[in-house]
Scaffold this motif. Structure first.
Motif, PDB file in Angstrom:
ATOM      1  N   GLU A  85      24.264 -62.142 -84.965  1.00 20.38           N
ATOM      2  CA  GLU A  85      24.128 -61.505 -83.656  1.00 20.38           C
ATOM      3  C   GLU A  85      23.594 -62.486 -82.615  1.00 20.38           C
ATOM      4  O   GLU A  85      24.013 -62.481 -81.465  1.00 20.38           O
ATOM      5  N   ILE A  86      22.661 -63.350 -83.055  1.00 18.51           N
ATOM      6  CA  ILE A  86      22.113 -64.327 -82.108  1.00 18.51           C
ATOM      7  C   ILE A  86      23.212 -65.257 -81.616  1.00 18.51           C
ATOM      8  O   ILE A  86      23.301 -65.577 -80.429  1.00 18.51           O
ATOM      9  N   SER A  87      24.099 -65.661 -82.521  1.00 19.05           N
ATOM     10  CA  SER A  87      25.177 -66.559 -82.099  1.00 19.05           C
ATOM     11  C   SER A  87      26.121 -65.846 -81.141  1.00 19.05           C
ATOM     12  O   SER A  87      26.665 -66.457 -80.214  1.00 19.05           O
ATOM     13  N   SER A  88      26.292 -64.518 -81.313  1.00 17.59           N
ATOM     14  CA  SER A  88      27.162 -63.817 -80.362  1.00 17.59           C
ATOM     15  C   SER A  88      26.494 -63.714 -79.000  1.00 17.59           C
ATOM     16  O   SER A  88      27.170 -63.777 -77.971  1.00 17.59           O
ATOM     17  N   VAL A  89      25.139 -63.587 -78.988  1.00 19.10           N
ATOM     18  CA  VAL A  89      24.438 -63.601 -77.706  1.00 19.10           C
ATOM     19  C   VAL A  89      24.616 -64.960 -77.035  1.00 19.10           C
ATOM     20  O   VAL A  89      24.818 -65.061 -75.820  1.00 19.10           O
ATOM     21  N   LEU A  90      24.584 -66.001 -77.858  1.00 22.22           N
ATOM     22  CA  LEU A  90      24.792 -67.359 -77.332  1.00 22.22           C
ATOM     23  C   LEU A  90      26.155 -67.469 -76.651  1.00 22.22           C
ATOM     24  O   LEU A  90      26.285 -68.012 -75.552  1.00 22.22           O
ATOM     25  N   PHE A  91      27.179 -66.897 -77.308  1.00 18.24           N
ATOM     26  CA  PHE A  91      28.518 -66.917 -76.720  1.00 18.24           C
ATOM     27  C   PHE A  91      28.550 -66.166 -75.407  1.00 18.24           C
ATOM     28  O   PHE A  91      29.166 -66.610 -74.436  1.00 18.24           O
ATOM     29  N   LEU A  92      27.850 -65.022 -75.385  1.00 17.96           N
ATOM     30  CA  LEU A  92      27.823 -64.213 -74.168  1.00 17.96           C
ATOM     31  C   LEU A  92      27.202 -65.004 -73.027  1.00 17.96           C
ATOM     32  O   LEU A  92      27.722 -65.026 -71.904  1.00 17.96           O
ATOM     33  N   SER A  93      26.075 -65.689 -73.324  1.00 16.17           N
ATOM     34  CA  SER A  93      25.412 -66.449 -72.266  1.00 16.17           C
ATOM     35  C   SER A  93      26.304 -67.592 -71.802  1.00 16.17           C
ATOM     36  O   SER A  93      26.373 -67.899 -70.604  1.00 16.17           O
ATOM     37  N   ALA A  94      27.049 -68.193 -72.733  1.00 14.00           N
ATOM     38  CA  ALA A  94      27.965 -69.261 -72.340  1.00 14.00           C
ATOM     39  C   ALA A  94      29.048 -68.715 -71.415  1.00 14.00           C
ATOM     40  O   ALA A  94      29.437 -69.357 -70.428  1.00 14.00           O
ATOM     41  N   MET A  95      29.507 -67.500 -71.731  1.00 12.71           N
ATOM     42  CA  MET A  95      30.553 -66.883 -70.922  1.00 12.71           C
ATOM     43  C   MET A  95      30.026 -66.612 -69.513  1.00 12.71           C
ATOM     44  O   MET A  95      30.701 -66.896 -68.515  1.00 12.71           O
ATOM     45  N   VAL A  96      28.796 -66.046 -69.444  1.00  9.95           N
ATOM     46  CA  VAL A  96      28.198 -65.773 -68.136  1.00  9.95           C
ATOM     47  C   VAL A  96      28.042 -67.076 -67.365  1.00  9.95           C
ATOM     48  O   VAL A  96      28.345 -67.153 -66.162  1.00  9.95           O
ATOM     49  N   GLY A  97      27.611 -68.118 -68.065  1.00 11.08           N
ATOM     50  CA  GLY A  97      27.454 -69.417 -67.419  1.00 11.08           C
ATOM     51  C   GLY A  97      28.764 -69.926 -66.848  1.00 11.08           C
ATOM     52  O   GLY A  97      28.809 -70.428 -65.717  1.00 11.08           O
ATOM     53  N   ALA A  98      29.841 -69.749 -67.604  1.00  7.83           N
ATOM     54  CA  ALA A  98      31.147 -70.208 -67.125  1.00  7.83           C
ATOM     55  C   ALA A  98      31.552 -69.451 -65.871  1.00  7.83           C
ATOM     56  O   ALA A  98      32.068 -70.042 -64.908  1.00  7.83           O
ATOM     57  N   VAL A  99      31.289 -68.136 -65.858  1.00  7.79           N
ATOM     58  CA  VAL A  99      31.647 -67.329 -64.682  1.00  7.79           C
ATOM     59  C   VAL A  99      30.835 -67.782 -63.479  1.00  7.79           C
ATOM     60  O   VAL A  99      31.365 -67.942 -62.370  1.00  7.79           O
ATOM     61  N   VAL A 100      29.518 -68.041 -63.713  1.00 12.56           N
ATOM     62  CA  VAL A 100      28.658 -68.474 -62.603  1.00 12.56           C
ATOM     63  C   VAL A 100      29.162 -69.802 -62.040  1.00 12.56           C
ATOM     64  O   VAL A 100      29.289 -69.984 -60.826  1.00 12.56           O
ATOM     65  N   LEU A 101      29.500 -70.740 -62.939  1.00 18.72           N
ATOM     66  CA  LEU A 101      30.008 -72.039 -62.489  1.00 18.72           C
ATOM     67  C   LEU A 101      31.304 -71.877 -61.720  1.00 18.72           C
ATOM     68  O   LEU A 101      31.548 -72.546 -60.716  1.00 18.72           O
TER      69      LEU A 101
END
Lengths: 166, 355
Positions: free
Chosen positions: A146-162
């Motif tokens: 689950e932690i790794s999926s949260v990591l993916f989610l944060s990466a996705m949010v980061g990509a959208v922000v960028l």
């Protein structure tokens, strides 16, 4: 020599040959395509070890999605062999030394690994099958999963922000 | 001297099966091109091809001969190796999916029981996904190697469209997998032949899958990579002769395979509707039963092929931003919703109503 051994040698030669092509070919598109062939060879190895899920996910995620994006970028930048800048002689030298050091560390680390005595399980063994993998992931390793999926989610949010940045 | 431990009969059996399936898919694809033109003719109130043979029945062969006879042009400024590789990859990837589709239960020949499926692997659906995601490369390599701006743009369009719709397709399938509990296509078909077809449990999932299948095959209304008003001809602009034929043909093979997949996943595969398959097998024998089952599957496939054509000649093309909006903002949330609902229902069915 049985079929498994023949396949093993074929896949090994293919994997090493194509990964050499990745770093030696001048045209970056050829490099990406060789990398895809390497992924195919590795997936073949996974299948020999009866890890079918890993094999196919390796193909879907790496060869099917990530490499397509690589190819996208390279094709749009239109890098050609002629326009590729010549690298500095010293940079090359430093690269060889760094790579050699890494190889030494890897050999030293793997020399004493306890897998030396173990033999690979080919064409049998349940560990790599999807039923077993699912149970292990959602029982024993549910928190890291689950932690790794949260990591993916944060990466996705980061990509959208960028991407949104003006 | 090295001796090989190979079951020769097994290899032979699989080779024959593979050859038969490839020939059948090529023949079906060949006649789909003919059917497409006939359906187009019917919808537009004209005859369609009717010169070669009775009712134009030899038209696809005439087309094939024409393509073979044409001059095979490889542009000077193109990357020659990749230019040839592109159509080859497109065609190979289109054919590969047929390996995991069960075309019938089994036949008995020379004392052997032969399942009518090339490989019953326990990750069947994932294999299909793997191969489908490889299909992008045929278009991308061909488009880039042509060294033509329009081809490159069309190839990028095609690739981004396929990647986008793969996501919604995968999510739609996950909901189906929650119900069946198996990734093997054979098991999914067997489950459906004893009970209801999956379409009754997953109508929304099927709708999403259908739309995504259209997008994956680059068919109208999603044929943006071939939008001739914007991109001249699309990613196969520089291609001629049989290389062009391969690209066009791969599209029809893809259509055939995705129709077979839809029939297998949602419409019971080779199951004959309203018939108790086991009882019928007892009375008419395994081989005849396998024939009937294959006919049943092909009837379903035929319907979906007709549906593909029907849509093509009825609905106009999307604009590119509409296509992306539909994929990311409608289909993916809808598929997620479908997944959550399915998960809830499966949980309640297994554990009872908790409140």
């Amino acid at each position: 020599m049985n079929i498994t051994q023949i396949l093993f040698w074929f896949l090994t030669v293919l994997a090493i040959g194509s990964s050499l092509m990745v770093i030696t070919s001048r045209n970056p598109v050829y490099s990406v395509l060789s990398l895809i062939v390497t992924f195919f060879a590795l997936s073949g190895h996974y299948i020999l070890l009866n890890a079918q899920f890993l094999a196919i996910v390796n193909l879907i995620v790496y060869a099917g999605a990530i490499m397509v994006l690589f190819l996208f970028v390279i094709m749009l930048m239109n890098l050609n062999a002629e326009t590729e800048p010549q690298k500095n002689k010293w940079l090359r030298f430093a690269g060889i030394i760094a790579g050699g050091c890494f190889l030494l560390v890897m050999v030293a680390a793997l020399r004493d690994a306890d897998s030396r005595a173990a033999t690979a399980m080919t064409t049998y063994g349940e560990t790599g099958l999807i039923q077993h993998l699912g149970k292990v992931l959602f029982n024993e390793y549910v928190v890291p999963f689950e932690i790794s999926s949260v990591l993916f989610l944060s990466a996705m949010v980061g990509a959208v922000v960028l991407g949104k940045k003006e | 001297m090295v001796t090989l431990a190979i079951d020769l009969a097994f290899i032979l059996e699989k080779f024959v099966l593979i050859a038969v399936i490839i020939v059948i898919s090529l023949l079906v694809a060949l006649y789909t091109t003919f059917g497409e033109r006939k359906v187009a003719g019917y919808i537009q109130d004209r005859y369609g091809p009717n010169r070669a043979g009775p009712g134009g029945i030899f038209q696809p062969f005439a087309d094939g001969i024409k393509l073979f006879m044409k001059e095979d042009v490889i542009p000077n400024s193109s990357n020659k190796f990749l230019f040839v590789l592109g159509p080859a990859v497109a065609m190979t990837m289109a054919m590969l999916t047929s390996a995991v589709i069960p075309w019938g239960r089994e036949i008995e020949l020379f004392g052997r029981t032969i399942p009518l499926q090339i490989a019953d692997i326990n990750i069947g659906i994932l294999y299909v996904f793997g191969v489908v995601s490889m299909g992008v490369y045929g278009i991308m390599i061909g488009g880039w190697a042509s060294n033509n701006k329009f081809s490159l743009l069309a190839a990028l369009r095609g690739a981004s469209q396929m990647i986008s719709y793969e996501l919604a397709m995968g999510l739609a399938i996950i909901a189906l997998l929650m119900l069946t509990g198996s990734l093997s296509l054979k098991t999914i078909v067997e489950q459906q032949s004893t009970g209801w077809w999956n379409i009754f449990y997953q109508p929304l999932g099927f709708l999403i899958f259908l739309v995504c299948a259209f997008a994956e095959c680059n068919r109208t209304p999603f044929d943006l990579p071939e939008a001739e008003s914007e991109l001249n001809q699309g990613y196969h602009q520089e291609y001629s002769s049989m290389k062009l034929g391969f690209y066009l043909f791969a599209e029809y093979v893809n259509m055939f395979i995705s129709s077979a997949l839809m029939a297998t996943l949602y419409f019971g595969g080779y199951d004959i509707p309203f018939v108790n398959d086991a009882a019928l097998t007892e009375s008419i024998g395994t081989n005849l039963m396998a024939l009937l089952q294959t006919i049943s599957l092909f009837a379903k496939v035929g319907f979906f092929l007709f549906f593909f054509m029907w849509v093509r000649w009825t609905i106009p093309r999307f604009r590119y931003d509409q296509l992306m909006k539909l994929g990311w903002k409608s289909l993916i949330p809808l598929a997620l919703f479908n997944m959550v609902i399915t998960g809830l229902i499966v949980l309640i069915k297994e554990n009872g109503w908790p409140f």
